[in-house]
Design an enzyme around this catalytic site. Sequence first.
Site, short mmCIF file in Angstrom:
data_model
loop_
_atom_site.label_atom_id
_atom_site.label_comp_id
_atom_site.label_asym_id
_atom_site.label_seq_id
_atom_site.Cartn_x
_atom_site.Cartn_y
_atom_site.Cartn_z
N ALA C 240 10.41 0.06 -0.79
CA ALA C 240 9.16 0.80 -1.03
C ALA C 240 8.41 1.05 0.27
CB ALA C 240 8.29 0.04 -2.02
N HIS C 241 7.30 1.77 0.17
CA HIS C 241 6.53 2.17 1.36
C HIS C 241 5.96 0.97 2.12
CE1 HIS C 241 2.96 3.22 -1.57
NE2 HIS C 241 3.53 2.09 -1.90
N ASN C 242 5.99 1.10 3.44
CA ASN C 242 5.42 0.11 4.35
C ASN C 242 6.11 -1.25 4.33
OD1 ASN C 242 2.94 2.05 3.54
ND2 ASN C 242 2.69 1.31 5.63
#
Lengths: 347, 347, 347
Positions: C240-242
């Site tokens: 997922a993001h980051n």
Amino acid sequence: MQFTAKDIAFMLNGTVEGDPLVAVNHLAKIEEGSTGSLSFLANPKYEPYLYTTNASVVIVNNSQELTAPVNTTLIRVENAYGAFSLLLEKYNTIKLNKSGIEQPSFIHSSVKIGAEPYIGAFAYISQDVVMGDNCKIYPGCYIADNVKLGNNVTLFPGVKVYFDCVIGNDVVIHSGAIIGSDGFGFAPNADGTFSKVAQIGNVVIEDNVEVGANTTIDRATMGSTYIRKGAKLDNLVQIAHNVDIGQNTVIAAQTGIAGSTKLGENVMLGGQVGVVGHITIAKGTQVQAQSGVSRNITEEGKKWAGSPAIGYTADMRSNVVVSRLPELEKRVNELEKIITELKKKGD
Amino acid sequence: MQFTAKDIAFMLNGTVEGDPLVAVNHLAKIEEGSTGSLSFLANPKYEPYLYTTNASVVIVNNSQELTAPVNTTLIRVENAYGAFSLLLEKYNTIKLNKSGIEQPSFIHSSVKIGAEPYIGAFAYISQDVVMGDNCKIYPGCYIADNVKLGNNVTLFPGVKVYFDCVIGNDVVIHSGAIIGSDGFGFAPNADGTFSKVAQIGNVVIEDNVEVGANTTIDRATMGSTYIRKGAKLDNLVQIAHNVDIGQNTVIAAQTGIAGSTKLGENVMLGGQVGVVGHITIAKGTQVQAQSGVSRNITEEGKKWAGSPAIGYTADMRSNVVVSRLPELEKRVNELEKIITELKKKGD
Amino acid sequence: MQFTAKDIAFMLNGTVEGDPLVAVNHLAKIEEGSTGSLSFLANPKYEPYLYTTNASVVIVNNSQELTAPVNTTLIRVENAYGAFSLLLEKYNTIKLNKSGIEQPSFIHSSVKIGAEPYIGAFAYISQDVVMGDNCKIYPGCYIADNVKLGNNVTLFPGVKVYFDCVIGNDVVIHSGAIIGSDGFGFAPNADGTFSKVAQIGNVVIEDNVEVGANTTIDRATMGSTYIRKGAKLDNLVQIAHNVDIGQNTVIAAQTGIAGSTKLGENVMLGGQVGVVGHITIAKGTQVQAQSGVSRNITEEGKKWAGSPAIGYTADMRSNVVVSRLPELEKRVNELEKIITELKKKGD
């Protein structure tokens, strides 16, 4: 792209505190800001960074009080978070501002294309497809016969849409997602083999839906698999045939919904959840990541967890006891020993 | 396409009860039928719809008795479900009746193509590929060097087949599936890094297999990963290197099989199941969704559930107790208190 | 390709025992060897096959003693496993030795291409992309604006890389993987709908990373999602993001890591593991397949299992007790009965 603090304050209807001519050329978190960064501060937890950040400009709330000297230029606005989100969105719109029809692409002569399309090279748009205005079909997408797309639909590279599917307005589908593949239906034969049950329905995706990368949504056996208005699906999600996903329902990555199950509105499913087929999940239900839902949920707005899922709080409590089960068993062993002795004495 | 009740009765060797000239142009469930719909009734549970449906024609069993007036035209056949399935299949065959070689496609001069192919635009067919008769290679597929396809193979848009893989007759592979990607093999080095172990085997898919959308099947390190005759794999399934999936085995969505594991014939795995590497699962084994199989299963035809999986009934029973574990722990606490008091008294 | 035993001994700096002119044309496991096979023996467990194999040539350790007559030609080397791995790698290099730029492909005029590229047909390379030397971009790949690729990057067919992403040297990405799709970020509105939070960050993949087929790695909301040097991701993994994946961390198939979580170096996650967002996992942590990690792990090098994950050994012990929970409950029932009777007597 480069803007001055003054330009940005003008866009956001804000006021500059500091050098109005300082220039920024990218967006960054306040804790990661460097020269040329535009950042924001909304969460008080991050306030200490305001006094140490290297960002050239920081957007803050009008109400923000300063408890130490600030080395950066501030732009004060009513709602710093909202203002920054607006900038993010504008930035993204510019980044994704593709237009025109690239070659080679394959567009059947019967296709109806709305105003201002983008159709990337190697995109394939088949017979009798109808596309609304402002659709962006990135390279390598495939749209089969008789598919209908509304306005402002974005299909990122490599999305595949099987025949007869219907996609509403303002829908975004990320790379590698497959819409309308066959439902998994096979009838067992006496000799142990299986015969395919033809899957002749379609998928209907309503307005404002977002579908994540490599997610798969199967067509209905007959009728439609529905993804209702405003639903958001993350990456690698599996939606089986004849499922109905309610309005504004949010499904995290790697979750799977088996055939003919109906999710109500504003349901939230965590990642890697499994939901069995042929059940109904009430409006507002929330399910913890990795849970398995195996029965109808009729009560609205409740939280569930575990596999099989039980009430969230009950599951949390059971998990704690599970971790001390070996000890619990020993305690029962001990009790049995004592009881046996007590009984002996009693006799 | 439009047909009369008489046409359809003729195709199905049935008899018309009602208007033989009424026309139908699509298939629908009996509960969703409208003017122009052709439906069927096989499950007695749905009989009430027979008297209320708006479908123009309904196919019923010869043995179907009527307990109320019927407003629709009936077609009586020996086996209504079988007859309808036949129509579904015919409908699908017409829908998927693509043929010819579209441009631009990339077909190496050494490729051997059987009779009546469909090769969509942007398909890539590499050196020394051999394709049987009636293969349908949809747009955007990639078939690497030296791959062999049997007769009647359908690769839906965007399927990728790596070099040296072998695909049998009557195989259907849905969009985005990846056949023959490298097995996940890395040898640890002393400094904490990993060295890749080259994966030089292939994947062999036998006759009558169906592979779901975005499923991944890795090539063997050496030798072959096998998907045996008649096996059916749903979407987003992961098959690791050197796995052997038995004949007529059915695997639901998002299930993963780790390296070198061998599944027997007619195994059924629910969705999101995990099976560890290097084990053998006996013929006819059934595994509940979300279970984790971590040991050999040698007894044939048994049901399993849980992670780690135990017998299905035992797992159901344990799950019930898990949900009342906090209560059980309290009861043990209570017993210990009482015992302590009893012992005091006894002393 | 065909080689004699003598040729191979020369390549491996080994000595031939048997016919130096016997020819081999493929690699095989010793237990599956046939005429023309080149095999190896390293694991003593497989020694019996040495005396029965049909392989034409077998590579063995210098130290290998023979306890029965051998019908095949041997090549003796210092390290049979290492020598064979070297051959596997060379074999693979030859197999994957594509070069040149095929047509039709779409390469923006601004693209910078390093030395000796392979760019397959239907590949799309967008504005301002920079590619290092020896990059292999297979057919149907998509590389968006401003992406940077290092040297020796291989993108297998159909990989999609969204704009601004950065890929290091010696990276291999398998078919269907999606790099840089939008993070799953939506802000709830008062009316139950959700507003998209623009995702303007990127993905940074460092050197020596391998990414499996159909894996998805989302771009950061702001900043970067990192896959650090030497990390290896299997198929159908969700990042997922980051998220920040540490150096030499290994993640098996179908595992998912939620947003902003940071995995240390040399972490090993089994298949179908889930890790919640916003936590940190210490260096050297190992997590059992199908586990769910819901809290920070601060102690290095420990093993975890279960969902929610607890210490590996504790989880194993708890699992055993779970399987006999119904019995444990009965024992507590029994104890309660006895106690009630004892208390009666005592009164």
